[in-house]
Structure formats: C-alpha cells, structure tokens
Design an enzyme around this catalytic site. Structure first.
Site, PDB file in Angstrom:
ATOM      1  N   GLY A  81       0.811  -1.229   0.000  1.00  0.00           N
ATOM      2  CA  GLY A  81       0.000   0.000   0.000  1.00  0.00           C
ATOM      3  C   GLY A  81       0.840   1.273   0.000  1.00  0.00           C
ATOM      4  N   THR A  82       2.097   1.157  -0.396  1.00  0.00           N
ATOM      5  CA  THR A  82       3.016   2.307  -0.414  1.00  0.00           C
ATOM      6  C   THR A  82       2.447   3.489  -1.199  1.00  0.00           C
ATOM      7  OG1 THR A  82       4.600   0.521  -0.806  1.00  0.00           O
ATOM      8  CG2 THR A  82       5.492   2.757  -0.606  1.00  0.00           C
ATOM      9  N   THR A  83       1.993   3.224  -2.412  1.00  0.00           N
ATOM     10  CA  THR A  83       1.503   4.282  -3.304  1.00  0.00           C
ATOM     11  C   THR A  83       0.341   5.025  -2.642  1.00  0.00           C
ATOM     12  OG1 THR A  83       2.044   2.763  -5.105  1.00  0.00           O
ATOM     13  CG2 THR A  83       0.709   4.682  -5.683  1.00  0.00           C
ATOM     14  N   HIS A 143      11.518   0.654   1.743  1.00  0.00           N
ATOM     15  CA  HIS A 143      11.158  -0.754   1.962  1.00  0.00           C
ATOM     16  C   HIS A 143      12.224  -1.431   2.841  1.00  0.00           C
ATOM     17  CE1 HIS A 143       8.030  -0.616  -1.017  1.00  0.00           C
ATOM     18  NE2 HIS A 143       8.808  -0.639  -2.073  1.00  0.00           N
ATOM     19  N   TYR A 231      -3.381  -1.937   5.712  1.00  0.00           N
ATOM     20  CA  TYR A 231      -4.063  -1.635   4.447  1.00  0.00           C
ATOM     21  C   TYR A 231      -5.556  -1.896   4.615  1.00  0.00           C
ATOM     22  CZ  TYR A 231      -4.946  -2.189  -0.647  1.00  0.00           C
ATOM     23  OH  TYR A 231      -5.407  -2.082  -1.932  1.00  0.00           O
TER      24      TYR A 231
END
Ligand code: PPS
Length: 317
Positions: A81-83, A143, A231
């Site tokens: 869910g980085t973006t 990361h 997330y």
C-alpha cells in the site's frame, strides 16, 4: 536523476563509499543467490533478499543519510500500500499548502510526491533539493528492513509509519507487478513459482514476516515514534485511520477542518478510483533511476482486499 556520479559530499566517508562502490560486484560473489522475480537473481544480504541495486541503495543510505527529528518515514514491505499511503501522508501533511481542487497529486504520481530514501539518496543534488523543498518536515518512504535502516533514523527520534497488508494479497500483488516488469529474456513466472519463493522468504526485501516483526517490535517499544497501520483497516474505515495518522504525525484535524470535511476530501483524493482515473497515473512514468523506470499504472492494479482468492488454491493459501 544522475546516478552515475558516485561522489557524495553529504557523506563524511567519501573515500570509503568509492571503495564500496568498486567492491560492489566482488561482494555479490560472496552472497547466496536465488532465482529472482524481475532480474535473474536475488541476493541474500544480512538475512534479507535484494536486487544488487537495492543493496547499493541500502549501503549508501546507511553511510550518508542523516535523519532529522522532524522527518517522517513511511515504511512498507513492497506491495503493501506504499503508493496509497504516500498519497495520503502527502495530502495530510501539505493540506495547508494545496487547494484540493488544484492539488499536486492531480498532476504528479504519488511516487513523485514522496520519494524512496534508497533511490533519492543515490544523487546528492536531488536529495538536497528535495530536503529543502519539503521543509520544515521531510517525507520519505522506504522498503528497507528495520535492522538495515541507517542508525540516525532511530537516534533522531523521527516518526515512522509502518503499513502492513495481508500476506497473501502482498504475494499476489508482487507477482502481478513483477510479471509486468520482469526482464524479457527470463523464463515465464507462474504463480506457483512466486508462491514457492515467497513461502521460503525469497522475494524483494523478504522474508516478509521478518520485515514485519522487525518493525512490530520497535513499535511496541516506541509507540510514540512508530505507528503500525494496516491496508485493510484503511480500506474499512479510512476516516478513523486517517484521523489517527494525522494525530500521530502531530497534524491533527482542526475543528473547522472537520466541519469542512477536509478528511473526507483527502480520502476521496487518494482513493484507488480517483488516483487510477488520473492521466498522470495512466500514462506517466516513474524514474527510480536512469536505468529503472516503471509506468505509474502498474502501481494501481486492482486495490482490493482478498484478491488472493482469485489466484491461490486453498492449499497454497
Ligand atoms: N489508492 C489506493 N487504494 C488502494 N489500493 C491501492 C491504491 N493505490 C495503489 N493500491 C494498491 O497497492 C498495491 C501496490 O502496492 P505498493 O503501492 O506498496 O507498491 S510499491 O511497493 O510501491 O511498488 C496494488 O495492489 P493490487 O491491486 O492488489 O496489486 C495497488 O493496486
């Protein structure tokens, strides 16, 4: 970004870094290697699995990055869910700077708004320019596993937001993404192969559970410095999660903002539906280095909880 330059005046260990640079390929020869997801091999460095360029980025960050107490670091295992969280944190922290109707995110991809530490640190000018552009508080993502973070991250007391996503969805999301950007000359990569490697801990920045537990432990010890979000919770109750995130980052929603529904606006702006409909995320490209670019659309695939059910057998799950 000119990554060909190896000089780093940020770094007090310039000569050392140059030596490291030269010995990178020698060092790879000493590491265990296994079948890669996008490149031929992944290498085991200090108990985690990486591409050679990720190892280079980690070593450079360890040598050059001086975290500041006001920095905010978003940490994720790839495809957790980085973006999405980049978009959320960027909108949250900059909500006094941007009018939501002509917001930066409407024309820039989330990865442009918050860069990855291990990528931007490779170029001194970009890194310094970025730091200045986001004063007073620098937003970065990574990361990198906890045990390999630059030591200044914890000693500075800067805040860390760790996002966890359900394991099987992480595996499936990684598989879809890696298949798209995998080197053409490599053999096909069925889900069974991805599952087998992931299960053994062999994936980018894996083992997954070692990554998660590293941050979980520091979160238990330093709950005011490390926030653990999922997330799935953000999907289920974005208003509650975003409000919690804002409070943790010392940017709580003011009463008038609550009345004006700013929190709802941010949730809407950063939603999968909105981001994936934007031109910049349909046709734009993200350059992580001159050699490595990815189309923004690959970061927005389906954005659902439980998509693993469409790809894994019960036995694999
Ligand atoms: N706004 C928003 N809302 C919900 N979900 C979103 C959003 N943006 C990206 N995504 C989904 O997140 C997955 C990509 O993960 P990352 O962004 O962590 O990728 S990366 O590590 O930065 O490469 C990938 O998940 P899958 O769809 O399951 O593959 C994306 O679709």
């Amino acid at each position: 970004m000119d990554l060909s330059r190896s000089h780093c005046s940020l770094c007090e260990h310039d000569d050392e870094y140059k030596k490291d640079d030269q010995s990178d390929s020698d060092m790879l020869l000493t590491l265990s290697k296994e079948k890669g997801w996008i490149t031929e091999y992944l290498y085991q460095y200090k108990s985690f699995w990486f591409t050679p360029s990720a190892i280079k980025g980690i070593k450079r960050a360890q040598q050059c990055f001086k975290a500041q107490p006001t920095d905010i670091l978003l940490v994720t295992f790839p495809k957790s869910g980085t973006t999405w969280f980049k978009a959320l944190i960027f909108s949250l922290m900059n909500r006094d700077r941007f009018d939501l109707a002509s917001h930066h995110l409407l024309t820039n991809g989330p990865h442009d708004c918050i860069p990855f530490l291990e990528a931007i640190i490779q170029d001194e000018t970009s890194y310094q320019d970025y730091r200045i552009s986001c004063l007073p508080c620098c937003l970065l993502a990574t990361h990198v596993p906890y045990s390999l973070l630059p030591t200044s991250v914890m000693s500075s007391g800067c805040k860390i937001v760790y996002v966890f996503r359900e394991t099987k969805d992480v595996l499936v999301s990684n598989w879809h993404y890696m298949k798209k950007i995998r080197l053409k000359e490599l053999p096909s990569f069925p889900i069974e192969d991805a599952h087998d490697l992931f299960r053994k801990g062999i994936s980018h920045f894996g083992p997954f559970w070692d990554h998660v537990s590293g941050y979980w432990k520091v979160c238990l010890e330093n709950p005011d410095k490390v926030l653990f979000l999922t997330y799935e919770d953000m999907k289920k109750d974005p208003i509650v999660c975003l409000t919690k995130l804002a409070k943790f980052l010392d940017k709580p929603f003011r009463l008038e903002e609550e009345r004006e529904e700013v929190v709802h606006e941010i949730v809407r702006l950063c939603s999968f539906e909105n981001l994936s409909s934007l031109d910049v995320n349909q046709t734009g490209v993200q350059y992580f280095s001159p050699q490595f670019a990815v189309e923004n659309r690959h970061f927005l695939r389906k954005g659902q909880v439980g998509d693993w059910r469409n790809h894994l057998t019960v036995e694999m799950a």
